[in-house]
Design a protein around this motif. Sequence first.
Motif, PDB file in Angstrom:
ATOM      1  N   GLY A   1       1.295  -1.593  -0.119  1.00  0.00           N
ATOM      2  CA  GLY A   1      -0.005  -0.257  -0.313  1.00  0.00           C
ATOM      3  C   GLY A   1       0.621   1.398  -0.203  1.00  0.00           C
ATOM      4  O   GLY A   1       0.584   2.042  -0.496  1.00  0.00           O
ATOM      5  N   GLY A   2       1.680   1.670   0.681  1.00  0.00           N
ATOM      6  CA  GLY A   2       2.633   2.085   0.642  1.00  0.00           C
ATOM      7  C   GLY A   2       4.094   1.873   1.199  1.00  0.00           C
ATOM      8  O   GLY A   2       4.490   1.138   1.400  1.00  0.00           O
ATOM      9  N   VAL A   3       5.200   3.212   1.600  1.00  0.00           N
ATOM     10  CA  VAL A   3       6.350   2.793   2.143  1.00  0.00           C
ATOM     11  C   VAL A   3       6.352   4.159   3.157  1.00  0.00           C
ATOM     12  O   VAL A   3       5.617   5.741   2.699  1.00  0.00           O
ATOM     13  N   GLY A   4       7.116   3.912   4.188  1.00  0.00           N
ATOM     14  CA  GLY A   4       7.884   5.825   4.938  1.00  0.00           C
ATOM     15  C   GLY A   4       8.381   5.161   5.590  1.00  0.00           C
ATOM     16  O   GLY A   4       9.149   4.466   5.662  1.00  0.00           O
ATOM     17  N   CYS A   5       8.301   6.307   6.553  1.00  0.00           N
ATOM     18  CA  CYS A   5       9.389   6.134   8.130  1.00  0.00           C
ATOM     19  C   CYS A   5       9.204   6.430   9.455  1.00  0.00           C
ATOM     20  O   CYS A   5       8.140   7.853   9.302  1.00  0.00           O
ATOM     21  N   ILE A   6       9.294   6.492  10.388  1.00  0.00           N
ATOM     22  CA  ILE A   6       8.737   6.953  11.542  1.00  0.00           C
ATOM     23  C   ILE A   6      10.592   7.424  12.194  1.00  0.00           C
ATOM     24  O   ILE A   6      11.541   6.903  12.201  1.00  0.00           O
ATOM     25  N   ILE A   7      10.700   8.654  12.290  1.00  0.00           N
ATOM     26  CA  ILE A   7      11.924   9.285  13.039  1.00  0.00           C
ATOM     27  C   ILE A   7      11.568   9.615  14.267  1.00  0.00           C
ATOM     28  O   ILE A   7      10.828  10.587  14.380  1.00  0.00           O
ATOM     29  N   ASP A   8      12.587   9.297  15.392  1.00  0.00           N
ATOM     30  CA  ASP A   8      12.617   9.400  16.398  1.00  0.00           C
ATOM     31  C   ASP A   8      13.552   9.971  16.915  1.00  0.00           C
ATOM     32  O   ASP A   8      14.905  10.018  16.716  1.00  0.00           O
ATOM     33  N   GLY A   9      13.510  11.099  18.256  1.00  0.00           N
ATOM     34  CA  GLY A   9      14.478  12.242  18.474  1.00  0.00           C
ATOM     35  C   GLY A   9      14.824  13.153  17.316  1.00  0.00           C
ATOM     36  O   GLY A   9      15.965  13.694  17.627  1.00  0.00           O
ATOM     37  N   CYS A  10      14.061  14.151  16.571  1.00  0.00           N
ATOM     38  CA  CYS A  10      14.287  14.731  15.323  1.00  0.00           C
ATOM     39  C   CYS A  10      14.027  15.976  17.350  1.00  0.00           C
ATOM     40  O   CYS A  10      13.168  16.349  17.754  1.00  0.00           O
ATOM     41  N   PRO A  11      15.266  16.694  16.652  1.00  0.00           N
ATOM     42  CA  PRO A  11      15.056  18.073  17.772  1.00  0.00           C
ATOM     43  C   PRO A  11      14.082  18.904  17.797  1.00  0.00           C
ATOM     44  O   PRO A  11      13.051  18.801  16.809  1.00  0.00           O
ATOM     45  N   PRO A  12      12.914  19.401  18.922  1.00  0.00           N
ATOM     46  CA  PRO A  12      12.113  20.194  18.374  1.00  0.00           C
ATOM     47  C   PRO A  12      12.126  21.392  17.993  1.00  0.00           C
ATOM     48  O   PRO A  12      13.241  22.355  18.435  1.00  0.00           O
ATOM     49  N   ARG A  13      10.680  22.379  17.538  1.00  0.00           N
ATOM     50  CA  ARG A  13      11.173  23.772  16.789  1.00  0.00           C
ATOM     51  C   ARG A  13      11.823  24.028  15.571  1.00  0.00           C
ATOM     52  O   ARG A  13      12.429  25.212  15.041  1.00  0.00           O
ATOM     53  N   LEU A  14      12.633  22.907  14.955  1.00  0.00           N
ATOM     54  CA  LEU A  14      12.785  22.565  13.366  1.00  0.00           C
ATOM     55  C   LEU A  14      11.754  23.417  12.329  1.00  0.00           C
ATOM     56  O   LEU A  14      11.164  22.186  12.431  1.00  0.00           O
ATOM     57  N   PRO A  15      12.079  24.401  11.838  1.00  0.00           N
ATOM     58  CA  PRO A  15      11.082  24.240  10.649  1.00  0.00           C
ATOM     59  C   PRO A  15      11.168  23.331   9.658  1.00  0.00           C
ATOM     60  O   PRO A  15      11.880  22.769   9.638  1.00  0.00           O
ATOM     61  N   LEU A  16       9.468  23.000   9.618  1.00  0.00           N
ATOM     62  CA  LEU A  16       9.823  21.756   8.404  1.00  0.00           C
ATOM     63  C   LEU A  16       8.362  20.837   7.856  1.00  0.00           C
ATOM     64  O   LEU A  16       7.515  21.619   9.405  1.00  0.00           O
ATOM     65  N   SER A  17       8.730  21.158   6.655  1.00  0.00           N
ATOM     66  CA  SER A  17       7.121  21.030   5.752  1.00  0.00           C
ATOM     67  C   SER A  17       7.573  19.994   4.970  1.00  0.00           C
ATOM     68  O   SER A  17       8.878  19.242   4.974  1.00  0.00           O
ATOM     69  N   GLU A  18       6.131  18.654   4.149  1.00  0.00           N
ATOM     70  CA  GLU A  18       6.824  17.982   3.939  1.00  0.00           C
ATOM     71  C   GLU A  18       7.278  18.478   2.320  1.00  0.00           C
ATOM     72  O   GLU A  18       8.257  17.746   1.475  1.00  0.00           O
ATOM     73  N   ALA A  19       7.181  19.628   1.843  1.00  0.00           N
ATOM     74  CA  ALA A  19       8.563  20.386   0.600  1.00  0.00           C
ATOM     75  C   ALA A  19       9.595  20.133   0.826  1.00  0.00           C
ATOM     76  O   ALA A  19      10.594  20.419   0.236  1.00  0.00           O
ATOM     77  N   ASP A  20       9.930  19.831   1.863  1.00  0.00           N
ATOM     78  CA  ASP A  20      11.625  20.243   2.529  1.00  0.00           C
ATOM     79  C   ASP A  20      12.340  17.909   1.984  1.00  0.00           C
ATOM     80  O   ASP A  20      13.417  18.374   1.899  1.00  0.00           O
ATOM     81  N   MET A  21      10.782  17.360   2.508  1.00  0.00           N
ATOM     82  CA  MET A  21      11.257  16.265   2.081  1.00  0.00           C
ATOM     83  C   MET A  21      11.614  15.623   0.781  1.00  0.00           C
ATOM     84  O   MET A  21      11.752  15.088  -0.225  1.00  0.00           O
ATOM     85  N   GLN A  22      10.417  16.606   0.368  1.00  0.00           N
ATOM     86  CA  GLN A  22       9.481  16.328  -1.307  1.00  0.00           C
ATOM     87  C   GLN A  22      11.081  16.563  -2.469  1.00  0.00           C
ATOM     88  O   GLN A  22      11.247  15.884  -3.603  1.00  0.00           O
TER      89      GLN A  22
END
Length: 437
Positions: free
Chosen positions: A72-93
């Motif tokens: 059905g699909g693929v992906g990831c779970i990121i644990d431990g990322c520091p808070p307050r980092l500006p982030l959106s789907e566009a950064d990954m895309q």
Amino acid sequence: MASASSSSLGSKQFLGASRLDGLISSDLGKLSVSTVQISVGPRTLRRLQVNAAGSIYGNHFRVSTFGESHGGGVGCIIDGCPPRLPLSEADMQVDLDRRRPGQSRITTPRKETDTCTISSGVAEGFTTGTPIHVFVPNTDQRGHDYKEMSLAYRPSHADATYDMKYGVRSVQGGGRSSARETIGRVAAGAVAKKILKQFAGTEVFAYVSQVHKVVLPEGVVDHESLTLDQIESNIVRCPDPEYAEKMIAAIDAVRVKGDSVGGVVTCIVRNAPRGLGSPVFDKLEAELAKAAMSLPATKGFEFGSGFAGTYLTGSEHNDEFYMTEDGKIRTRTNRSGGIQGGISNGEIIHMRIGFKPTSTITKKQNTVTRDKHETELIARGRHDPCVVPRAVPMVEAMVALVLVDQLMAQFAQNYMFPINQELQESFESPNHAPANV
């Protein structure tokens, strides 16, 4: 005592564990010294089990990938990322688009937009410090292309070894052994690269330096000034236009014959913080090697001077130190590849990763079936004639994941108390104030 029926696909006991259980209960349970009684329970038995996982990387910045190539699909779970980092789907895309299939004639024609969705860990455009869930749906599935391959093993593919390990596998598209699994790595790597850039001004660039017998000569690419635009200026991702055309021609030559070729990806890291990595078992280059070699189709890893360094003497190979005008220690050469004693020294980190030819080809090959009969196989499906151009963002992602994990480990161990200003450096970048330590 845990019974054999309590084991699952995720946890498998050692062979002979049931016999060991009996010995433990009948003999060790009787031993006592004075009033001290040795007892064995389920907690002890769990230590005798093998954890059959392998889908998680990192200690501080932890990434778990999931999904199969035709599920059905693929992906990831990121644990431990520091808070307050500006982030959106566009950064990954941006990096997912560099990795996706169907980019050009020299990649697989499978049509996937690889559009990602973040469903947790981000609020109002900033990371919250909680697990980040990223999902990419599979939209162009052709399970029927794998009918023959579900019955016969593809030579040099993971079909046979997955059956040997698990006794069951996803027979469509290679399942977890497919390069489609790397979507989760690339998405997480984009986050890691953003952290490195914003916190320390660190940049990670990879490019194609060899396709089959076409080898980019040393020194043609200036690692001090290399840019992403240079890498992305052609479909093979070689910064030199002349050699890029030769590499594309080499891929075209085998593509029309239903065959494949391999190659080499070179990766560099600029402005890497000094002090990353640990002595002995957790040396930085060892972590980079593990991460790079975990990618599909990898067959070789060279760091710094690599195997070429074995032809030199110590006086020829050593990187002599000198002092800069601003009082920093540098090396005149960089055969060490930016790491000495397993610890980064501030010079450019550089490595080379070798990728084998794509296993799935449309030429007739001899193989065996799952029920152990010799046969011939003509594979169908849509596959890269050369995986190397699409491997570039994958390599960058894995290198970035290593560096972020090591950066967080460096802070955890060495920056809790005031630093030694004479020997250590504060982390500074245009986007981040010096560490207040």
